[in-house]
Design an enzyme around this catalytic site. Structure first.
Site, PDB file in Angstrom:
ATOM      1  N   SER A 267       0.835  -1.195   0.000  1.00 45.28           N
ATOM      2  CA  SER A 267       0.000   0.000   0.000  1.00 45.28           C
ATOM      3  C   SER A 267       0.868   1.242   0.000  1.00 45.28           C
ATOM      4  O   SER A 267       2.030   1.207   0.436  1.00 45.28           O
ATOM      5  CB  SER A 267      -0.898   0.025   1.232  1.00 45.28           C
ATOM      6  OG  SER A 267      -0.130   0.314   2.398  1.00 45.28           O
ATOM      7  N   ASP A 268       0.327   2.341  -0.494  1.00 46.46           N
ATOM      8  CA  ASP A 268       0.949   3.629  -0.207  1.00 46.46           C
ATOM      9  C   ASP A 268       0.794   3.856   1.299  1.00 46.46           C
ATOM     10  O   ASP A 268       0.053   3.145   1.983  1.00 46.46           O
ATOM     11  CB  ASP A 268       0.288   4.743  -1.015  1.00 46.46           C
ATOM     12  CG  ASP A 268       1.220   5.938  -1.224  1.00 46.46           C
ATOM     13  OD1 ASP A 268       2.143   6.138  -0.410  1.00 46.46           O
ATOM     14  OD2 ASP A 268       1.007   6.685  -2.204  1.00 46.46           O
ATOM     15  N   TRP A 269       1.482   4.850   1.815  1.00 45.94           N
ATOM     16  CA  TRP A 269       1.529   5.029   3.261  1.00 45.94           C
ATOM     17  C   TRP A 269       0.157   5.399   3.819  1.00 45.94           C
ATOM     18  O   TRP A 269      -0.421   6.418   3.443  1.00 45.94           O
ATOM     19  CB  TRP A 269       2.584   6.079   3.587  1.00 45.94           C
ATOM     20  CG  TRP A 269       3.944   5.491   3.868  1.00 45.94           C
ATOM     21  CD1 TRP A 269       4.781   5.831   4.897  1.00 45.94           C
ATOM     22  CD2 TRP A 269       4.638   4.457   3.149  1.00 45.94           C
ATOM     23  NE1 TRP A 269       5.941   5.065   4.858  1.00 45.94           N
ATOM     24  CE2 TRP A 269       5.868   4.207   3.801  1.00 45.94           C
ATOM     25  CE3 TRP A 269       4.329   3.687   2.032  1.00 45.94           C
ATOM     26  CZ2 TRP A 269       6.781   3.248   3.372  1.00 45.94           C
ATOM     27  CZ3 TRP A 269       5.235   2.724   1.594  1.00 45.94           C
ATOM     28  CH2 TRP A 269       6.442   2.525   2.264  1.00 45.94           C
TER      29      TRP A 269
END
Length: 830
Positions: A267-269
């Site tokens: 995932s992105d952050w």
């Protein structure tokens, strides 16, 4: 143009490629593993399966989410290993333009400047520098490259990606990944998918349509998969109503079933929103923490709501990539020493190659003899990079002013023109008097001031606080009871970190507030805390009077000089879109005043993306340098003085103003309405939209001038059964050596009953020719570039029939034309 190759062959790195990578970056220790994407050796599958069988559920889950690093190096993420089984930890660093850690790294030019060179081989060497330094700086995974297309000129991260054309983006991302992974660093292509803006990026629901996605946005991601990228980062936004990080169509249907991706998806952050839905859809790793894939995942497995086979699947994907890069065989590859000199050499080469000359009238450039006036704040400051994930701490970076002085034989003077950091208060402005330039608050102490600020007249004031403490320790300043610099909520407080405007030249943090002050006294209260380490701060101001004085000084310098080089800026950042394509602040007024004083003015643009230029026709020259990295000053000086040819071409169309571009005037297209955004322009992105709507951009895609001239002739196109060979002659008709980037464009197919662009880029070639030299050039156009995505068949359809082929210097400067008949099967694998 690289010839198409199979997925299997792209997943193998030859010994020759490894040797070339080592040569480009400096002395690299012997490579023992076929990093690039190479496949695991014999028995690697058995090794991974054996580890999975030995892992406890707690250990499996620990490999699927981020955690705090006990020995942090300043990187973005960390995944603990399992020491008892010989599984090492992973450190993940940002790095679109260099490795972002606390230690020094090469600050390369922004990817948009790299892309302007139209040179996949240069992108490969750019990637080698990052890959080599990432390994040297203790990293295992690079959170780059970004391959989302430039759709809106306002998007805050346009400088981090390649451009608006899917073919160019695909070529460059594949080459860069080959370079990165050839050095043993796992690459992560991002942000999958349709993360084309920063505004509302964490909640926006993007509706693009199957055909638009495949023909435009997804082409670069597919190229990254074919190049063997080890990881993919899911985007923040939703796609067709479902968050990208739990979107089965994207993560499984397209990424794995259509393209055959075998790496892992992270995932992105803070972009994971669920446990079962995300994991089963195809998300393998949550970053940077364990909100969804920690205790929640273990509980879901134990209560039967998530079968453990999905956990095993995700772990298998992570471990398979680690094994592929030699991290699981008990003797991980030795880390090389960083080669700062080699990195700097590539940074300089890229900045020169991507320098894009937009205008050059009356032989304004190259600069000849005579006094030079350098004007603008970024003339005296090294403007290395944009803010956010792209910010890198370089070994050193000089200013353009210093580089110009080093190169010039005649006097060089400087004028500020536009004040970014404010001026000291005059002694009589504050009562009681206060030295606002260097207030030091000792550790553990609190400092306060109560007084009056007197405005000499009604005026617009910008008040600035410079401070050394953390945001929570920022001095509190109240004017007439109003707090000027309150702590912004959540992430907003940090989105400007590392940017030009958020840090003073001495590295103090800066915040600013503009307001209208009436003539007379205003109550001023300041309080500051020293915290644990003490704090230094200063209070400054910019007023209409100080701005007028700065402009007057610049005009005086311009009148006294033969040449003016005016540096204009725009400070972009992750997390924030621009509100306009106009230059920020009062720069347009400054440019107007300077041009009126000296028509031999060159405007150098250190901007993130397209810029409107109402002053354009009165300038002598305009040079687009974007964010040029640590060697940007030297590269800029080299181009200005003609030591090299400006080799860049625009990878995005520049609109004339805010009212004439693909998303102008339609909030459903941008920034979205009620949380939903419609890509109703369909396949007509960038230059395709301008052609379809008969709108003339300020500068077209592919535009860029040379210090010499080129002529094209004798075009011929031949259908080969799997593509076109387009052949033509290029001749340097000028008196100087130069760089040219001829481009091949394709017209629509009469046999496809689909909406098609007026023309699309089919290929290009970057060539260097000596004065008077000519050459025969062949550009290969692939079957994919001749095809359209058929949403009824859910596959590619070859555009058969007579096709028009153009050769030009840009999408708006087409010089040759021919026709060719494309035959063969109308659909199939591309």
């Amino acid at each position: 143009m690289p010839a198409p190759v199979s997925r299997r062959s792209t997943l193998r790195l030859t010994a020759a490629a490894i040797a070339a990578a080592a040569t480009a970056v400096g002395t690299v220790p012997a490579v023992r593993h076929a990093f690039a994407a190479g496949g695991p050796g014999p028995g690697a599958g058995r090794r991974v399966e054996g580890l999975i069988a030995k892992l406890t559920l707690d250990e499996k889950v620990s490999l699927l989410h981020g955690a705090d690093d006990p020995d942090a190096l300043g990187q973005a993420g960390y995944v603990p290993g399992v020491p008892r089984l010989g599984i090492p930890p992973l450190r993940l660093a940002d790095g679109p333009a260099g490795v972002r850690v606390t230690r020094h790294a090469t600050a390369l030019p922004a990817p948009v400047l790299l892309a302007s060179a139209f040179d996949p081989d240069l992108a490969r060497r750019y990637g080698r520098v990052i890959g080599h330094e990432g390994r040297a700086l203790g990293q295992d995974v690079l959170l780059s490259p970004m391959v989302n297309l430039i759709r809106s000129p306002y998007a805050g991260r346009n400088f981090e990606t390649f451009g608006e054309d899917p073919l160019l983006a695909a070529d460059l991302v594949a080459a860069e990944i080959e370079g990165i992974q050839g050095q043993g660093l796992i690459a992560t292509v991002k942000h999958f998918a349709l993360n084309n803006q920063e505004k509302d990026r964490t909640s926006l629901d993007v509706r693009a349509g199957e055909r638009t996605m495949h023909e435009l946005e997804l082409r670069g991601f597919e190229a990254a998969v074919r190049a063997g990228t080890g990881a993919v980062m899911g985007a923040y936004n939703k796609v067709d109503g479902t968050y990208a990080c739990e979107n089965r169509t994207l993560l499984t249907g397209i990424l794995r079933e259509q393209w055959g991706f075998t790496g892992w998806v992270m995932s992105d952050w803070f972009a994971a929103h669920s446990t079962a839905a995300a994991l089963t859809a195809g998300l393998d790793m949550e970053m940077p923490d364990d909100t969804c894939f920690g205790t929640a995942l273990k509980t879901a497995v134990r209560d039967g709501s998530v079968p453990e086979r999905y956990v095993d699947r995700a772990v298998r994907r992570v471990l398979t990539v680690m094994d592929r890069f030699g991290l699981l065989d008990g003797t991980p590859p030795a880390r090389p020493e960083r080669d700062a000199g080699a990195g700097a050499a590539v940074a300089l080469e890229v900045a020169k190659a991507g320098a894009t000359l937009l205008r050059n009238e009356h032989r304004t450039l190259p600069l000849d003899a005579g006094r030079i006036a350098v004007i603008g704040p970024t003339g005296a400051l090294p403007f290395v990079s944009g803010a956010g994930s792209a910010h890198v701490v370089p070994d050193a970076a000089t200013s353009p002013l210093d580089a110009i002085r080093d190169r010039a034989a005649d006097p060089v003077v400087y004028a500020l023109g536009e004040d970014l950091y404010g001026k000291a208060f005059p002694p009589d402005a504050l009562a009681p008097r206060l030295d606002t330039e260097a207030q030091h608050v000792a550790a553990g102490h609190t400092w306060t001031y109560e007084g009056t600020l007197t405005a000499p007249e009604d005026d617009d004031w910008t008040l600035l606080i410079h401070y050394s403490g953390t945001p929570t320790l920022r001095p509190k300043v109240l004017l007439d009871g109003q707090e000027l610099f309150p702590l912004a909520p959540g992430y907003d407080e940090y989105i400007l970190f590392g940017g030009l405007l958020s840090r003073a030249p001495d590295a103090l943090a800066v915040r600013r507030r503009t307001l209208r002050l009436t003539k007379g006294p205003h109550a001023l209260h300041i309080s500051a805390q020293g915290g644990d380490r003490g704090q230094l701060f200063r209070l400054r101001r910019i007023t209409g009077a100080t701005r007028a004085a700065d402009v007057a000084e610049a005009v005086t310098a311009a009148r006294a000089a033969r040449h003016v080089v005016l540096f204009a800026y725009e400070d972009a950042t992750e997390g924030l879109d621009r509100g306009t394509i106009a230059l920020p602040g009062h720069q347009e007024a400054l440019i107007d005043a300077v041009i009126a004083a000296n028509r031999r003015t060159t405007v150098v643009l250190n901007t993130s993306s397209a810029t409107s230029m109402p002053w354009l026709r009165r300038t002598g020259a305009v040079l687009q340098m974007y964010y040029p990295g640590q060697e940007g000053a030297a590269a800029t000086a080299a181009v200005l003085f003609g030591d090299c040819d400006p080799g860049g071409r625009l990878t995005q169309s520049f609109p004339a103003d805010d009212d004439h571009h693909p998303v102008a005037g339609d909030p459903h297209r941008y920034p979205g309405v009620d949380g939903e955004e419609d890509y109703s322009e369909g396949i007509h992105l960038g230059y395709r939209w301008y052609d379809a709507n008969g709108v003339r951009p300020l500068f077209p895609f592919g535009h860029g001038l040379s210090y010499t001239s080129f002529a094209y002739a004798d075009v011929a196109a031949r259908w080969t059964g799997d593509g076109l060979d387009v052949t033509f002659t290029v001749h340097n008709t000028g008196r100087r050596d130069g760089i040219d980037v001829p481009q091949v464009y394709l017209g629509p197919s009469p046999d496809l009953r689909l909406d098609q662009a007026v023309r699309v880029l089919g290929g290009y070639r970057r060539i260097a020719l000596a004065a008077g030299e000519g050459c025969r050039v062949t550009v290969r156009v692939t079957r994919r570039s001749l095809s359209s995505w058929d949403p009824h068949r859910h596959g590619w359809a070859l555009g058969t029939g007579p096709r028009t082929v153009w050769v030009g210097a840009s999408s708006g400067d087409l010089r040759l034309r021919t026709r060719v008949r494309v035959t063969g099967a109308a659909s199939g694998a591309q």
